[in-house]
Design a protein around this motif. Structure first.
Motif, PDB file in Angstrom:
ATOM      1  N   VAL A   1     -20.194  49.142   6.179  1.00  9.78           N
ATOM      2  CA  VAL A   1     -19.342  50.135   5.513  1.00  9.78           C
ATOM      3  C   VAL A   1     -20.223  51.079   4.711  1.00  9.78           C
ATOM      4  O   VAL A   1     -21.067  50.634   3.918  1.00  9.78           O
ATOM      5  CB  VAL A   1     -18.317  49.461   4.578  1.00  9.78           C
ATOM      6  N   THR A   2     -20.043  52.370   4.916  1.00 11.28           N
ATOM      7  CA  THR A   2     -20.735  53.383   4.127  1.00 11.28           C
ATOM      8  C   THR A   2     -19.724  54.023   3.188  1.00 11.28           C
ATOM      9  O   THR A   2     -18.620  54.395   3.608  1.00 11.28           O
ATOM     10  CB  THR A   2     -21.355  54.466   5.028  1.00 11.28           C
TER      11      THR A   2
ATOM     12  N   GLU B   1     -23.020  35.897  -3.662  1.00  7.42           N
ATOM     13  CA  GLU B   1     -21.682  36.085  -3.096  1.00  7.42           C
ATOM     14  C   GLU B   1     -21.649  37.354  -2.257  1.00  7.42           C
ATOM     15  O   GLU B   1     -22.452  38.270  -2.462  1.00  7.42           O
ATOM     16  CB  GLU B   1     -20.610  36.143  -4.191  1.00  7.42           C
ATOM     17  N   THR B   2     -20.739  37.366  -1.298  1.00 11.30           N
ATOM     18  CA  THR B   2     -20.498  38.546  -0.479  1.00 11.30           C
ATOM     19  C   THR B   2     -18.992  38.679  -0.285  1.00 11.30           C
ATOM     20  O   THR B   2     -18.270  37.674  -0.222  1.00 11.30           O
ATOM     21  CB  THR B   2     -21.248  38.439   0.867  1.00 11.30           C
TER      22      THR B   2
ATOM     23  N   GLN C   1     -24.990  42.201  -0.063  1.00 12.46           N
ATOM     24  CA  GLN C   1     -24.450  43.072   0.976  1.00 12.46           C
ATOM     25  C   GLN C   1     -25.290  44.317   1.222  1.00 12.46           C
ATOM     26  O   GLN C   1     -25.087  45.019   2.221  1.00 12.46           O
ATOM     27  CB  GLN C   1     -23.011  43.466   0.640  1.00 12.46           C
ATOM     28  N   CYS C   2     -26.240  44.583   0.321  1.00 17.82           N
ATOM     29  CA  CYS C   2     -27.133  45.724   0.525  1.00 17.82           C
ATOM     30  C   CYS C   2     -28.191  45.436   1.589  1.00 17.82           C
ATOM     31  O   CYS C   2     -28.914  46.338   2.006  1.00 17.82           O
ATOM     32  CB  CYS C   2     -27.814  46.091  -0.793  1.00 17.82           C
ATOM     33  N   LEU C   3     -28.284  44.175   2.015  1.00 19.83           N
ATOM     34  CA  LEU C   3     -29.163  43.814   3.129  1.00 19.83           C
ATOM     35  C   LEU C   3     -28.385  44.088   4.411  1.00 19.83           C
ATOM     36  O   LEU C   3     -27.581  43.282   4.850  1.00 19.83           O
ATOM     37  CB  LEU C   3     -29.567  42.344   3.028  1.00 19.83           C
ATOM     38  N   VAL C   4     -28.619  45.230   5.008  1.00 18.28           N
ATOM     39  CA  VAL C   4     -27.721  45.730   6.054  1.00 18.28           C
ATOM     40  C   VAL C   4     -28.162  45.337   7.458  1.00 18.28           C
ATOM     41  O   VAL C   4     -27.346  44.899   8.273  1.00 18.28           O
ATOM     42  CB  VAL C   4     -27.574  47.262   5.929  1.00 18.28           C
ATOM     43  N   THR C   5     -29.432  45.486   7.779  1.00 15.56           N
ATOM     44  CA  THR C   5     -29.872  45.218   9.150  1.00 15.56           C
ATOM     45  C   THR C   5     -30.247  43.748   9.320  1.00 15.56           C
ATOM     46  O   THR C   5     -30.551  43.041   8.352  1.00 15.56           O
ATOM     47  CB  THR C   5     -31.087  46.086   9.519  1.00 15.56           C
TER      48      THR C   5
ATOM     49  N   THR D   1     -23.959  54.627  -0.370  1.00 15.53           N
ATOM     50  CA  THR D   1     -24.387  53.233  -0.224  1.00 15.53           C
ATOM     51  C   THR D   1     -23.855  52.666   1.082  1.00 15.53           C
ATOM     52  O   THR D   1     -22.748  53.000   1.513  1.00 15.53           O
ATOM     53  CB  THR D   1     -23.847  52.376  -1.396  1.00 15.53           C
ATOM     54  N   ARG D   2     -24.658  51.796   1.710  1.00 15.39           N
ATOM     55  CA  ARG D   2     -24.219  51.055   2.893  1.00 15.39           C
ATOM     56  C   ARG D   2     -24.189  49.571   2.553  1.00 15.39           C
ATOM     57  O   ARG D   2     -25.130  49.048   1.955  1.00 15.39           O
ATOM     58  CB  ARG D   2     -25.157  51.289   4.077  1.00 15.39           C
ATOM     59  N   LEU D   3     -23.110  48.907   2.928  1.00 14.69           N
ATOM     60  CA  LEU D   3     -22.955  47.478   2.696  1.00 14.69           C
ATOM     61  C   LEU D   3     -22.585  46.784   3.996  1.00 14.69           C
ATOM     62  O   LEU D   3     -21.849  47.338   4.810  1.00 14.69           O
ATOM     63  CB  LEU D   3     -21.847  47.198   1.665  1.00 14.69           C
TER      64      LEU D   3
END
Length: 248
Positions: free
Chosen positions: A182-183, A140-141, A112-116, A201-203
C-alpha cells in the motif's frame, strides 16, 4: 513553495512525537513493549524513530544496554537529546551486531516498511544475528484482513497546535494498493488549508502464513502470537498480528 523549508524534517520529527506520545499507562501497545523492554537485559530498538520508548525505559531505571537504530537523521537528532542510550543511523539490513542483545523490537508498525522480499530477508537475518541465542524479536504488523488503508483519507484529519504554536491539520490518504503493498501520503497543512509538506510511504501487509515463512527462513521460531494487545488470539476480525519470535 519549498515544503522542506516551510515544514522541515526536524519539524516533522517533533510533530510525530506530538501525534504519537509514548505512554504505557494509556496505550496498550506501548504498555506491551514497555514490559518486554524493562524485563530484558539489553535491547535493540529497530526503527526507533525519535527514541521515546528507550527514553522512558532509561528514565524508569532500565540499567542495561539500550540501542536505537533508525535511518531517519532528523528523528535521531531528537532521540539523541538523551545521551545515556546508543543511537545508530542505519537500516535494519545494515545492522552488524553479533549476539549482542536479549531483545529486539520494531514498534509502531515499523516492520511494514520492509517492503520487498530482499529487504525482509536481509533485515530479519541482521536482527537474528544481533540477538543472543534464545533472544526474542517483538513486533507487530497490521492484519491485511482489516484493510486499514481504507480508513486513510482526509475525513480522518487531525487538527492540532504544534510546539512552535502553529495550527496544523494532518491527514493520510491512500494512493494505491498493489498486491500486498500500500502506498499512501501523509499531508501536513496550515489551518487555512495551505499544504506545507507531503510525505509518501509504502507499507507491506503480510498475512500470517507469509510472515511466518520469512521468520522461519531467517532462523526464528514463533514463541507467541496475538491479535490484540491484551493477549487475545488472532481471529477472523483481528486488526493486528503481534509476534514474539525467538532466535533458534
Amino acid at each position: 513553495m519549498d515544503a522542506a523549508v516551510v515544514f522541515s524534517d526536524a519539524d516533522a520529527a517533533a510533530l510525530y512525537d506530538l501525534l504519537n506520545p509514548w505512554d504505557p499507562e494509556r496505550c496498550p501497545s506501548d504498555g506491551f513493549y514497555h514490559e518486554l523492554v524493562m524485563a530484558a537485559g539489553s535491547v535493540l530498538d529497530v526503527g526507533c524513530g525519535t527514541g521515546a520508548m528507550l527514553h522512558l525505559a532509561r528514565e524508569r531505571g532500565h540499567p542495561g544496554r539500550l540501542v536505537g537504530l533508525d535511518p531517519d537523521r532528523a528523528a535521531l537528532a531528537r532521540a539523541r537529546r538523551r545521551t545515556d542510550i546508543e543511537w545508530v543511523e542505519s537500516t535494519a539490513a545494515a545492522a552488524r551486531w553479533d549476539a549482542a542483545f536479549d531483545l529486539a523490537t520494531m514498534t509502531s508498525h515499523a516492520f511494514q516498511c520492509l517492503v520487498t522480499d530482499a529487504e525482509l530477508r536481509a533485515s530479519l537475518t541482521a536482527v537474528h544475528t544481533a540477538l543472543r541465542s534464545g533472544g526474542r524479536f517483538a513486533f507487530e504488523t497490521r492484519h491485511p484482513q482489516a484493510r486499514a488503508w481504507e480508513e486513510w483519507n482526509p475525513s480522518k484529519a487531525s487538527d492540532l497546535v504544534d510546539a512552535a504554536g502553529r495550527a496544523l491539520r494532518v491527514w493520510h490518504e491512500t494512493e494505491s494498493v498493489i498486491g500486498d503493498v500500500v502506498t499512501f501520503t501523509g499531508t501536513t497543512a496550515a489551518a487555512d488549508g495551505t499544504v506545507l509538506r507531503v510525505d509518501r510511504t509504502r507499507l507491506r501487509f503480510l498475512d500470517v502464513a507469509l510472515l511466518d515463512a520469512f521468520l522461519v527462513d531467517a532462523g526464528f521460531t514463533i514463541e507467541a502470537r496475538y491479535g490484540t494487545w491484551d493477549g487475545g488470539p488472532v481471529t477472523g476480525t483481528s486488526r493486528e498480528i503481534i509476534t514474539i519470535a525467538r532466535r533458534r
